[in-house]
Design an enzyme around this catalytic site. Structure first.
Site, PDB file in Angstrom:
ATOM      1  N   SER A 167       3.730 -12.489  45.023  1.00 50.82           N
ATOM      2  CA  SER A 167       3.766 -13.664  44.154  1.00 50.82           C
ATOM      3  C   SER A 167       2.419 -14.327  43.909  1.00 50.82           C
ATOM      4  O   SER A 167       2.331 -15.241  43.091  1.00 50.82           O
ATOM      5  CB  SER A 167       4.739 -14.705  44.711  1.00 50.82           C
ATOM      6  OG  SER A 167       6.063 -14.384  44.344  1.00 50.82           O
ATOM      7  N   LYS A 210       1.188 -14.786  40.355  1.00 51.92           N
ATOM      8  CA  LYS A 210       1.439 -15.950  39.509  1.00 51.92           C
ATOM      9  C   LYS A 210       0.167 -16.757  39.230  1.00 51.92           C
ATOM     10  O   LYS A 210       0.110 -17.491  38.231  1.00 51.92           O
ATOM     11  CB  LYS A 210       2.506 -16.836  40.151  1.00 51.92           C
ATOM     12  CG  LYS A 210       3.892 -16.202  40.212  1.00 51.92           C
ATOM     13  CD  LYS A 210       4.902 -17.159  40.809  1.00 51.92           C
ATOM     14  CE  LYS A 210       6.306 -16.570  40.814  1.00 51.92           C
ATOM     15  NZ  LYS A 210       6.475 -15.512  41.832  1.00 51.92           N
ATOM     16  N   SER A 261       7.157 -21.114  43.337  1.00 53.18           N
ATOM     17  CA  SER A 261       7.140 -19.667  43.145  1.00 53.18           C
ATOM     18  C   SER A 261       8.286 -19.258  42.225  1.00 53.18           C
ATOM     19  O   SER A 261       9.096 -18.381  42.536  1.00 53.18           O
ATOM     20  CB  SER A 261       7.218 -18.909  44.475  1.00 53.18           C
ATOM     21  OG  SER A 261       6.762 -17.575  44.316  1.00 53.18           O
TER      22      SER A 261
END
Length: 452
Positions: A116, A119, A293
């Site tokens: 993640s 991102k 997230s």
């Protein structure tokens, strides 16, 4: 061994953040501590100390020079290079955000699976392509020749059907405005359709059907969640667009408009826009994406980046658009691969060097439009995916994006040292076997940077 070390869901994606928070009897977590039933996240706290430290020229805000690289190597090598909990493949970098100089590197230019922390790249690309004031708009359009009413998806996964919209675009408000416009035309009955053609390609992420995100479509309400959650894993409806259109039809009925069972269509250029609702500005969406997230927001922003870049709004086009935007900024994208915007695709590749370069770009006083990348980072022991971490040190001093897949643990963000130094760091570990041991090892490294 990885399976036994869980908890993981059936596709190997992490669900432990929520489970661990429950086990610790904490009410805070990925929903900013508002507890079960909260209808929307609070904004991420502003990064006052970070921004103040970046305000003035060559020595902004009186920020002190960062320590020598040899000193950091002595500090970090035992934590990152020698700890077996971090698996077979590691990439790490630490950068002085005052000067942009790299202070520490361990395979810093080697691309690894970022999970993640992808991102961060999505956020920089979207803000660069669209600007912090851009909003995602959902509208209704009436086809004059056929009388067909089309609900046109604008790619806003935060569009909400809840009574309390809490600043988000409201499907109820859109229905009320649309009904008023129809009544002015003396229309009380319509054929309802919905348009998802803003996006292209498959709606299913390469990981398959998964509670970590909905089908990727330009029309959905409340991220297609079937419960009252606003972040984290949750069951999703199988067809978000059709479900949102049916919900919209129910709201129209409350305002005296009868609609047919909705089906897919495409609004023509001749259709008259009747009403529209818009999301919060992109700056707020980026903060929400990073703090929580939020995979659904990440995939949406990646597709909007593709549209703005002239690429197809599908997984391939979104990944290509992110790479193009980062390359235009002069960032070190060699070897980087983006197959999605969320980091759920294990084929993504990002280096620690690129992650710290992204953070340095967001900290550049000449690029204020990128500042939400910093203000959206979770705060250690306080917000988002870091709310339950750093109980033994560095609380409030570390702001970082987490990343976790089976065998992958990553962490990238900023840290303010006790003597006023401002650093960016990125730690990536692949082929880890014990997720909690690896996470703890990365937290220890970040905590060491925040220690006297």
């Amino acid at each position: 061994m990885v399976t036994a070390a869980g908890p993981w869901d059936s596709t190997g994606q992490r669900t432990a953040e929520r489970d661990r928070a429950v086990a610790l009897e904490r009410t805070r977590g990925t929903d900013h501590g508002r507890g079960p039933g909260a209808s929307g996240p609070r904004p991420a706290p502003s990064a006052g100390a970070v921004l103040a430290g970046l305000g003035d020229g060559s020595a902004p805000g009186g920020v002190k020079a960062a320590p020598r690289g040899t000193a950091l190597a002595d500090l970090l090598d035992p934590l990152l290079k020698d700890d077996p909990a971090l698996g077979e493949h590691r990439s790490a970098a630490v950068v002085d955000l005052t000067t942009g100089k790299r202070l520490y590197g361990l395979g810093a230019d080697v691309p690894l699976t970022p999970a993640s922390t992808t991102k961060i790249a999505t956020a920089v690309a979207a803000l660069t392509a669209l600007g912090p004031d851009h909003r995602l708009t959902t509208r209704t359009a009436l086809e004059a020749d056929t009388g067909e009413l089309v609900l046109v998806g604008g790619g806003d996964p935060t569009l909400t059907a809840r009574k309390d919209a809490r600043g988000l675009a409201s499907l109820r408000t859109l229905a009320e405005k649309t009904a008023a416009a129809l009544k002015k035309r003396d229309v009380r009955k319509v054929t309802l359709s919905y348009d998802t053609t803003l996006y292209a390609g498959t709606e299913t992420h390469p990981i398959g059907v998964n509670e970590n995100l909905a089908q990727v479509t330009a029309l959905m309400a409340d991220e297609a969640r079937t419960d009252d959650s606003t972040s984290g894993p949750a069951p999703r409806v199988p067809d978000p667009a059709a479900d949102a259109a049916r919900t919209f039809a129910g709201f129209l009925k409350q305002h005296g408009i009868t609609a047919s069972a909705p089906g897919p269509s495409k609004a023509t250029n001749r259709a008259d826009t009747l009403a529209k609702v818009s999301s919060p500005p992109l700056s707020a969406l980026v903060e929400r994406m990073l703090t929580n997230s939020d995979n659904d927001l990440a995939e949406a922003l990646a597709r909007h980046t593709a549209v703005a870049t002239g690429k197809p709004a599908d997984f391939d086009g979104a990944g290509a658009a992110i790479a193009v935007r980062l390359k235009q900024l002069g960032l070190p994208v060699r070897g980087a691969r983006f197959h999605d915007g969320s980091g759920l695709d294990r084929a993504d590749r990002v280096s620690a060097e690129l992650l710290t370069a992204l953070l340095a770009e967001a900290a550049d006083p000449a690029r204020p439009r990128l500042r939400p990348v910093l203000t959206g980072l979770p705060v250690a022991h306080f917000t988002g995916t870091l709310a339950g971490r750093y109980t033994d040190g560095a609380a409030g001093l570390v702001r970082a994006k987490t990343g976790t897949l089976t065998g992958v643990n990553t962490l990238a963000g900023t840290v303010t040292t006790p003597d006023g130094r401002l650093l960016a760091f990125a730690f990536l570990a692949n082929d880890t076997r014990d997720p909690w041991a690896a996470q703890s090892a990365l937290d220890r490294a970040a905590t060491a940077l925040a220690s006297p």
